[in-house]
Design a protein around this motif. Sequence first.
Motif, mmCIF file in Angstrom:
data_model
loop_
_atom_site.group_PDB
_atom_site.id
_atom_site.type_symbol
_atom_site.label_atom_id
_atom_site.label_comp_id
_atom_site.label_asym_id
_atom_site.label_seq_id
_atom_site.Cartn_x
_atom_site.Cartn_y
_atom_site.Cartn_z
ATOM 1 N N LEU A 432 0.808 -1.221 0.000
ATOM 2 C CA LEU A 432 0.000 0.000 0.000
ATOM 3 C C LEU A 432 0.837 1.266 0.000
ATOM 4 C CD1 LEU A 432 -2.869 -0.999 2.469
ATOM 5 C CD2 LEU A 432 -2.793 -1.186 -0.026
ATOM 6 N N SER A 433 2.098 1.163 0.405
ATOM 7 C CA SER A 433 2.943 2.354 0.429
ATOM 8 C C SER A 433 3.818 2.492 -0.820
ATOM 9 C CB SER A 433 3.862 2.322 1.662
ATOM 10 O OG SER A 433 4.717 1.190 1.625
ATOM 11 N N ASN A 449 -6.079 0.874 -7.938
ATOM 12 C CA ASN A 449 -6.430 0.305 -6.628
ATOM 13 C C ASN A 449 -6.792 -1.168 -6.752
ATOM 14 O OD1 ASN A 449 -6.058 2.847 -5.646
ATOM 15 N ND2 ASN A 449 -8.086 3.048 -4.723
ATOM 16 N N THR A 456 -1.826 -7.756 -3.884
ATOM 17 C CA THR A 456 -1.580 -7.852 -2.441
ATOM 18 C C THR A 456 -2.248 -9.088 -1.851
ATOM 19 O OG1 THR A 456 -1.495 -5.433 -2.314
ATOM 20 C CG2 THR A 456 -1.756 -6.628 -0.247
ATOM 21 N N TYR A 508 -8.969 -4.846 5.917
ATOM 22 C CA TYR A 508 -8.171 -3.613 5.895
ATOM 23 C C TYR A 508 -7.771 -3.256 4.465
ATOM 24 C CZ TYR A 508 -4.497 -0.240 6.942
ATOM 25 O OH TYR A 508 -3.739 0.903 6.989
ATOM 26 N N ILE A 509 -7.414 -4.265 3.658
ATOM 27 C CA ILE A 509 -7.052 -4.010 2.261
ATOM 28 C C ILE A 509 -8.255 -3.454 1.503
ATOM 29 C CG2 ILE A 509 -6.279 -5.085 0.109
ATOM 30 C CD1 ILE A 509 -4.794 -7.150 1.835
ATOM 31 N N ASP A 511 -10.918 -1.970 2.764
ATOM 32 C CA ASP A 511 -11.314 -0.676 3.308
ATOM 33 C C ASP A 511 -10.372 0.439 2.845
ATOM 34 O OD1 ASP A 511 -13.328 0.497 5.152
ATOM 35 O OD2 ASP A 511 -11.537 1.165 6.242
ATOM 36 N N TYR A 512 -9.122 0.095 2.588
ATOM 37 C CA TYR A 512 -8.146 1.096 2.153
ATOM 38 C C TYR A 512 -8.304 1.421 0.667
ATOM 39 C CZ TYR A 512 -3.641 3.526 2.088
ATOM 40 O OH TYR A 512 -2.663 4.481 1.990
ATOM 41 N N LEU A 513 -8.731 0.425 -0.119
ATOM 42 C CA LEU A 513 -8.736 0.598 -1.575
ATOM 43 C C LEU A 513 -10.119 0.749 -2.182
ATOM 44 C CD1 LEU A 513 -6.064 -2.132 -2.463
ATOM 45 C CD2 LEU A 513 -5.708 0.327 -2.302
ATOM 46 N N TYR A 518 -18.319 -0.136 4.909
ATOM 47 C CA TYR A 518 -17.472 -1.077 5.655
ATOM 48 C C TYR A 518 -18.106 -2.456 5.798
ATOM 49 C CZ TYR A 518 -20.443 -0.455 9.778
ATOM 50 O OH TYR A 518 -21.487 -0.450 10.653
ATOM 51 N N HIS A 521 -17.358 -4.555 2.987
ATOM 52 C CA HIS A 521 -15.957 -4.977 3.069
ATOM 53 C C HIS A 521 -15.795 -6.180 3.992
ATOM 54 C CE1 HIS A 521 -14.767 -0.564 1.975
ATOM 55 N NE2 HIS A 521 -15.147 -1.266 0.926
#
Length: 656
Positions: A432-433, A449, A456, A508-509, A511-513, A518, A521
């Motif tokens: 993600l970074s 994304n 990932t 988490y992946i 929710d981030y992308l 939620y 997700h």
Amino acid sequence: MGHLPALVTDLALILILAGVVSLLFKKLKQPLVLGYIVAGFLAGKGMPYMPSVEDTGSVETWAQIGVVFLMFTLGLEFSLKKILRQGVKPVITACLVMLCMMAVGNRVGRLFGWSEMDRLFLGGMLAMSSTTIIFKAFGDLGLMKKKFASKVLSVLVLEDILGILLMVVLSGVAVSQKLEGTELVSSLFVLGFILILWFVVGMFVIPTFLRFTKRLMNAETLLIFSVACCFFFVVYADSVGYSTALGAFMMGSIFAETVEAERIERLVAPVKDLFGAIFFVSVGMLVDPAVLVEYWLPILVITVSILLGQALFGTGSFLLTGHSLKMSVQCGFSLAQVGEFAFIIAGMGIAMGVTSKFLYPVIVAVSIITTFITPYMIRAAQALNLPALTLNIPTLKRDGTALSAWQRLLAAIAVQTSVYSVLSIAIIVLSLSTLLMFTRATFGHWPGNAVCGVLTLVAVSPFLRAIVMRKNHSEEMKTVARLGRNNKRLLRFLLVARFLLATFFIYYIFDYLSPFRYYWHWLAAALLMLLICCDRRVKKVSRRLESIFRRNLSAREEAPVSSEAEMQAFSQLLNADDYEHEAPVKLQHIKVRPDHPFCGKPLRESRLREDYGCQVVGLEQTAGSFIIPEADYVLLSGDVLWLVGGKESLVKLIIE
């Protein structure tokens, strides 16, 4: 003549003094470390009657390299599996001794009104005894085979490891200038995360690489490769805010689990000795006679505190962990000195500008005094006629089948869940970074994304499956399941908890992308986690990765090692002059050199029989194992060939 750089003349002065003084101390049967410190004192600014070092900055740089090699070789001598086999007694003993001596150091500093940082670092300096000095003292006194000596050395190894962690904590406190419980716990948690990640990834990559490049790794390339890896970890540790000593130690501990550990240790030893000598000389250069005269009382008080503190608290720590009174006294008295780590911690405090400059020469003076006293403390403990009393400390009984099975199961699941969680977090953070920026720049925002998310999830899926499914069909799990309904309910709860943990990483992946709400997700993450658990391809990859890691971790133990009896028999056969008759053939060994015509060739192409009339009967590899080589075995530089042949043939081969 051209003008030599000051560093060259300084090194000439340092090494000449170190060589002369070390010979004198060798003659006096004193540790060479003290000789190097005395040589540094003679080469320092505090000795007006001797030529002194001019370029102190360059010498300090070389001294830092010495610390790196000292920590790297310390890691090479460390084995995580051996420490775990010893149980918790040495760990508890080492922790108790270190905590007590840190408290002693803090109390002594408070007695003289020193600053909080001076007291804190002084406690760290007194917390660890010198492995080198104690090992030397045991050897000189003929006590290495005594039972208490092995107990002391086990605690010393653990003190060195805990000392690395202590240095990390002290450096963090030095930066923040305060010691808070929440910050300390957070720092230790992050440190634990990084150490697990380094060790697991390193154990997967380094031994695998060494195995595939074994035929190309002669002594020179192996030395360069191992030192390069060491300094890579040093640079990386420094870049993420940790000490260079930690990076060097971690790289050494990774190499310690490989089959090449002994070979690397032999190759690095001369380099370590050179730079280590320069480090200890640089320690002696900081000794100022004026400071020693001014601070004679603190030096005396600290020395007495170490002797009494280790005699009391060291003995008590061994006694509390179930050792007899006699053995506890012998162990406690043996620890009554400070050594190399004290110099490193003192230098770190001065380099970071958080401790007073007088602390360095004070602790060096204390180390010299306690080193000379160490053999007398050990002899005093031996002379005491003490009964073999043992404290009856209540311990947790492990007789129950349920308790024992649950302990084994929970320990295995805790370790595996921690390791796989660390790997999953590392992959997610890195993706993600770093990867996300690339995919967005290539495909656009939302398509990027999606691509990043898919890649990932593919990368992390073997580890997420292992979190949920590992140990579900193990003998411990079956044993616990047979013990009743309550145990089965607890096992189901444990499975659900592991499933939710793995699902959270996928959530988490998403929710981030993803732009969706939620709860979608969570639903998608749970369904995907079920698919991952059922997918045979993911299962195969997961097991393959774990198999490679386990193979790398156990490679050193499973490597064939020549027996001592075989080597003694070979040594006796080599002494042909001792025979009463002249044998028609003799047994001899030679070390393969790079210039030998058969070096790098398979045994069938070596022409040892055709050109030299010799028959290979055995081979000792550079890793220390003894084998009967097959015809396809490639002879490598450093291998030792055991040959049978006529005297003239063997002489011809040895001369060439």
